[in-house]
Motif scaffolding. Structure first.
Motif, PDB file in Angstrom:
ATOM      1  N   PHE A  57      -3.458  14.728  -5.306  1.00  0.00           N
ATOM      2  CA  PHE A  57      -2.446  14.975  -4.276  1.00  0.00           C
ATOM      3  C   PHE A  57      -2.869  14.392  -2.942  1.00  0.00           C
ATOM      4  N   LEU A  58      -4.146  14.525  -2.613  1.00  0.00           N
ATOM      5  CA  LEU A  58      -4.625  14.083  -1.304  1.00  0.00           C
ATOM      6  C   LEU A  58      -4.398  12.585  -1.111  1.00  0.00           C
ATOM      7  N   THR A  59      -4.687  11.806  -2.128  1.00  0.00           N
ATOM      8  CA  THR A  59      -4.564  10.360  -1.976  1.00  0.00           C
ATOM      9  C   THR A  59      -3.122   9.874  -2.057  1.00  0.00           C
ATOM     10  N   SER A  60      -2.196  10.785  -2.289  1.00  0.00           N
ATOM     11  CA  SER A  60      -0.786  10.389  -2.241  1.00  0.00           C
ATOM     12  C   SER A  60      -0.253  10.370  -0.804  1.00  0.00           C
ATOM     13  N   ASN A  61      -0.996  10.977   0.136  1.00  0.00           N
ATOM     14  CA  ASN A  61      -0.520  11.058   1.515  1.00  0.00           C
ATOM     15  C   ASN A  61      -0.164   9.687   2.100  1.00  0.00           C
ATOM     16  N   PHE A  62      -1.014   8.696   1.823  1.00  0.00           N
ATOM     17  CA  PHE A  62      -0.823   7.397   2.459  1.00  0.00           C
ATOM     18  C   PHE A  62       0.401   6.662   1.923  1.00  0.00           C
ATOM     19  N   LEU A  63       0.852   7.032   0.713  1.00  0.00           N
ATOM     20  CA  LEU A  63       2.005   6.342   0.135  1.00  0.00           C
ATOM     21  C   LEU A  63       3.280   6.597   0.932  1.00  0.00           C
ATOM     22  N   GLY A  99      -0.381   3.326  -6.114  1.00  0.00           N
ATOM     23  CA  GLY A  99      -0.755   4.730  -6.070  1.00  0.00           C
ATOM     24  C   GLY A  99      -1.673   5.056  -7.223  1.00  0.00           C
ATOM     25  N   GLY A 100      -1.338   6.077  -7.960  1.00  0.00           N
ATOM     26  CA  GLY A 100      -2.129   6.433  -9.129  1.00  0.00           C
ATOM     27  C   GLY A 100      -3.403   7.169  -8.777  1.00  0.00           C
ATOM     28  N   THR A 101      -4.187   7.410  -9.802  1.00  0.00           N
ATOM     29  CA  THR A 101      -5.431   8.139  -9.645  1.00  0.00           C
ATOM     30  C   THR A 101      -6.434   7.325  -8.843  1.00  0.00           C
TER      31      THR A 101
END
Length: 280
Positions: A57-63, A99-101
């Motif tokens: 979830f955290l790395t989806s912020n930048f999308l 995105g993705g993992t």
């Protein structure tokens, strides 16, 4: 909470961009990531919300910023992401490819730890040298031949480093008032610091592998052939073989499930370095 350190978010973006060639993404996604860095458009990201490995979830912020949603910083000023992209002369993604993992957030923390850790250890060696000078200490424990009696590579390296710092000082002159042995905490500091350097080097090496490798699931093995290794030609693996055709311009390969997103080689090294610094 929002990640307040812009350097941390930018480090995340660099690592994320570096990992894109390992996954099924398009040039539009890659180019915009690089443009965000070059134009200093920094997405607003939050430090919680991950499930564990993969920082899902955290790395989806930048999308959100990449599609013009939410907030971002442009040249250090917070505004809507759409406005930030406009000021930078950039266009939002026309698709949601990407995105993705990714472990890019944990990787970014580790990269900054490697940089800060090296600086801290360099200062520790200098301070140890200053302590030796200030206390008229004995330098015999750090002699190179003494180290050969117990040849721990990084301990010997740090002893030589501190001896080089002290070279030419009064500590190498005869002084009948100098004590034979310092307190243990002073006498053995180079051993603990050398051990911390060893843990730091292991962390650095693991981080370099982590940020320059593919971690996606599934993994695409482009141009791999059944003859490349024995297991690839077995019936189980041949289920995942993709023959080349007109749409792939004849290129072939495999698409297989993987667990390369697991960060424990790096995270274990982080814990080892943290322990070594605490003992130091």
């Amino acid at each position: 909470p929002e990640i307040a350190d812009e350097d941390l978010v930018r480090a995340f973006l660099v690592i994320r961009a570096n990992s894109v060639p390992f996954e099924a993404s398009g040039p539009e996604f890659m180019h915009l990531l690089v443009d965000l860095l070059n134009k200093r458009v920094t997405p607003v990201m939050y430090s919680r919300g991950t499930l564990g490995e993969g920082d899902l979830f955290l790395t989806s912020n930048f999308l959100a910023t990449m599609v013009g949603r939410g907030d971002a910083y442009y040249q250090g000023v917070r505004m809507s992401a759409a406005e930030a992209l406009k000021k930078a002369g950039l266009k939002a993604l026309s698709s949601r490819i990407g995105g993705g993992t990714s472990n890019a957030y944990a990787d970014a923390l580790a990269v900054l730890l490697v940089a800060d850790g090296r600086e801290a250890l360099e200062w520790a060696d200098l301070i140890h040298g200053m302590d030796k000078l200030g206390m008229n200490s004995s330098v015999t424990p750090m002699a190179s031949l003494v180290q050969e009696k117990r040849p721990f590579k990084w301990v010997a390296w740090d002893a030589a480093r501190i001896m080089d710092i002290l070279k030419g000082s009064y500590l190498f002159e005869k002084d009948p008032t100098r004590i034979l042995q310092d307190p243990e905490s002073m006498r053995a500091s180079y051993i603990r610091q050398g051990s911390a350097w060893q843990a730091w080097a292991a962390l650095r090496d693991n981080v370099l592998v982590q940020i320059n490798s593919g971690e996606q699931n599934p993994v695409v093995l482009l141009d791999a052939s059944p003859s490349d290794s024995w297991e690839l030609s077995t019936p189980q693996f041949m289920q995942y073989y993709v023959k080349g055709g007109p749409l792939s311009h004849g290129r072939h390969g495999y698409v297989m499930s993987a667990a390369n997103w697991d960060p424990y080689p790096m995270s274990n090294a982080i814990e080892a370095f943290t322990t070594a610094v605490a003992k130091m």
